[in-house]
Design a protein around this motif. Structure first.
Motif, PDB file in Angstrom:
ATOM      1  N   LEU A  82      29.953  38.802  -3.236  1.00  0.00           N
ATOM      2  CA  LEU A  82      30.697  38.409  -2.031  1.00  0.00           C
ATOM      3  C   LEU A  82      32.210  38.502  -2.247  1.00  0.00           C
ATOM      4  N   ASP A 104      24.433  36.555   7.228  1.00  0.00           N
ATOM      5  CA  ASP A 104      23.070  36.015   7.176  1.00  0.00           C
ATOM      6  C   ASP A 104      23.006  34.605   7.759  1.00  0.00           C
ATOM      7  N   SER A 105      24.057  34.208   8.472  1.00  0.00           N
ATOM      8  CA  SER A 105      24.099  32.850   9.020  1.00  0.00           C
ATOM      9  C   SER A 105      24.547  32.882  10.478  1.00  0.00           C
ATOM     10  N   TYR A 145      23.248  27.354  -2.845  1.00  0.00           N
ATOM     11  CA  TYR A 145      24.530  27.325  -2.142  1.00  0.00           C
ATOM     12  C   TYR A 145      25.720  27.105  -3.078  1.00  0.00           C
ATOM     13  N   LYS A 167      25.957  27.478  -6.655  1.00  0.00           N
ATOM     14  CA  LYS A 167      24.515  27.323  -6.922  1.00  0.00           C
ATOM     15  C   LYS A 167      24.187  26.395  -8.104  1.00  0.00           C
ATOM     16  N   ILE A 179      28.343  24.961   1.254  1.00  0.00           N
ATOM     17  CA  ILE A 179      29.190  25.884   2.028  1.00  0.00           C
ATOM     18  C   ILE A 179      28.281  26.664   2.977  1.00  0.00           C
ATOM     19  N   ALA A 180      28.705  26.724   4.246  1.00  0.00           N
ATOM     20  CA  ALA A 180      27.797  27.216   5.290  1.00  0.00           C
ATOM     21  C   ALA A 180      28.212  28.569   5.887  1.00  0.00           C
ATOM     22  N   GLY A 181      28.750  29.452   5.052  1.00  0.00           N
ATOM     23  CA  GLY A 181      28.923  30.836   5.505  1.00  0.00           C
ATOM     24  C   GLY A 181      30.108  31.127   6.403  1.00  0.00           C
ATOM     25  N   TYR A 183      34.523  30.707   6.513  1.00  0.00           N
ATOM     26  CA  TYR A 183      35.692  30.384   5.697  1.00  0.00           C
ATOM     27  C   TYR A 183      36.962  30.813   6.456  1.00  0.00           C
ATOM     28  N   GLN A 205      32.196  36.021  -7.667  1.00  0.00           N
ATOM     29  CA  GLN A 205      31.833  34.928  -6.751  1.00  0.00           C
ATOM     30  C   GLN A 205      33.066  34.432  -5.999  1.00  0.00           C
ATOM     31  N   THR A 207      33.228  31.653  -4.421  1.00  0.00           N
ATOM     32  CA  THR A 207      33.375  30.225  -4.735  1.00  0.00           C
ATOM     33  C   THR A 207      34.286  30.024  -5.954  1.00  0.00           C
ATOM     34  N   ARG A 231      23.446  25.446  10.824  1.00  0.00           N
ATOM     35  CA  ARG A 231      23.424  26.835  10.369  1.00  0.00           C
ATOM     36  C   ARG A 231      21.994  27.351  10.328  1.00  0.00           C
TER      37      ARG A 231
HETATM   38  C1  G1P Z   1      26.746  32.688  -0.305  1.00  0.00           C
HETATM   39  C2  G1P Z   1      27.858  31.909  -1.022  1.00  0.00           C
HETATM   40  C3  G1P Z   1      27.478  30.430  -1.108  1.00  0.00           C
HETATM   41  C4  G1P Z   1      27.163  29.876   0.284  1.00  0.00           C
HETATM   42  C5  G1P Z   1      26.034  30.719   0.905  1.00  0.00           C
HETATM   43  C6  G1P Z   1      25.684  30.265   2.339  1.00  0.00           C
HETATM   44  O1  G1P Z   1      25.608  32.718  -1.121  1.00  0.00           O
HETATM   45  O2  G1P Z   1      28.072  32.479  -2.307  1.00  0.00           O
HETATM   46  O3  G1P Z   1      28.549  29.725  -1.686  1.00  0.00           O
HETATM   47  O4  G1P Z   1      26.802  28.519   0.213  1.00  0.00           O
HETATM   48  O5  G1P Z   1      26.426  32.108   0.958  1.00  0.00           O
HETATM   49  O6  G1P Z   1      26.711  30.469   3.194  1.00  0.00           O
HETATM   50  P1  G1P Z   1      24.453  33.820  -0.915  1.00  0.00           P
HETATM   51  O7  G1P Z   1      23.630  33.360   0.263  1.00  0.00           O
HETATM   52  O8  G1P Z   1      25.138  35.120  -0.640  1.00  0.00           O
HETATM   53  O9  G1P Z   1      23.667  33.811  -2.183  1.00  0.00           O
END
Ligand code: G1P
Length: 272
Positions: A82, A104-105, A145, A167, A179-181, A183, A205, A207, A231
């Motif tokens: 990411l 994806d959210s 997450y 994670k 964190i919900a996607g 920013y 990452q 994060t 979400r």
């Molecule tokens: C990403 C981010 C993570 C976040 C999550 C959901 O993870 O790295 O910090 O909480 O999206 O928004 P991924 O779903 O790509 O593994």
């Protein structure tokens, strides 16, 4: 391009962003994702066919011009995470703050959410370097997450972020705020992303770069999603199925019929 109810997921995300004030949208895509560009392009033949068939309801779903936004595209050439995908947007963002939305959210039923607008307002009012959206998850889910370590709430629905971990296992998680996607970033983040060491899978990452902002004493804030803004995660099958069912049930035209079909299905599949 996976659909949820009537529309591809990416369209919900774009509609959410535009409804929250975005006018310039950059898609960071990869190989074999040309379908996204094609989807947001105008398609005179489709429009003509829908007009001739008097399919006004379907026409409404494809009127992207009315979204009043410009679309741009770039490709991430290698899957390096990411953080690396965000670096692909550096020239686009230039010296301006910018919003990141993960594809994806979806926030809120049918993408009705004002979270991004609140985040942008907070970013400006509090001269933040980064604002993230967070939601509470069950402890045993933290390993999916990025999780924040918040200071006590200083303003209704807003948390100061002291630290973040990507994670963590439930034992190591500093809280259950994930964190919900969504920013908001100052362009400062690009230099930090370049300094982040790839993780053991070779991924940069995002994060970790936000954690560096915290370490440098920059203001990082989290906005809590309200109940209606929950979400919807499309990144795994169980929650994709649930999201599809919930969006279909809430469809203004087909929802009622779908509910009846679902009830019949449930009765047929009932565990005896
Ligand atoms: C990403 C981010 C993570 C976040 C999550 C959901 O993870 O790295 O910090 O909480 O999206 O928004 P991924 O779903 O790509 O593994």
């Amino acid at each position: 391009m996976l659909p949820v109810g009537r529309k591809p997921i990416v369209q919900y995300v774009v509609e959410e962003l535009v409804a929250n004030g975005a006018r310039e949208v950059l898609f960071v895509t990869g190989r074999n994702k040309a379908s996204i560009e094609n989807h947001f392009d105008s398609d005179p033949e489709l429009i003509r066919a829908l007009n001739q068939g008097n399919k006004q309801d379907l026409l409404r779903e494809v009127e992207f011009e009315e979204l009043n936004a410009n679309f741009f595209y770039t490709r991430q050439r290698q899957q390096r995470g990411l953080g690396d995908a965000i670096l692909c947007a550096e020239n686009f963002a230039g010296e301006q703050p910018f919003v990141v939305a993960l594809g994806d959210s979806i926030l809120g039923l049918h993408a009705h959410s004002r979270a991004v607008a609140r985040m942008v307002e907070l970013f400006e009012q509090r001269h933040a370097s980064c604002v993230v959206a967070v939601e509470e998850v069950a402890r045993e889910e933290t390993m999916h997450y990025g999780v924040i370590h918040p200071a006590p709430e200083d303003q209704e629905g807003v948390l100061r972020v002291l630290q973040l971990v990507e994670k963590p296992s439930p034992e190591d998680a500093p809280s259950n705020y994930a964190i919900a996607g969504r920013y908001v970033f100052s362009p400062l983040i690009f230099d930090l992303l370049r300094r982040v060491q790839p993780d053991k899978r070779g991924e940069i990452q995002l994060t970790d770069a936000i954690q560096m902002l915290c370490e440098e004493g920059k203001r990082v804030l989290a906005v809590k999603l309200s109940g209606e803004e929950r979400r919807y995660d499309i990144g795994n099958f169980p929650s994709y199925f649930e999201t599809f069912a919930e969006f279909a049930l809430a469809d203004p035209v087909y929802g009622e019929g779908f509910r009846r079909a679902l009830e019949e299905m449930l009765a047929r599949h009932a565990v005896r």
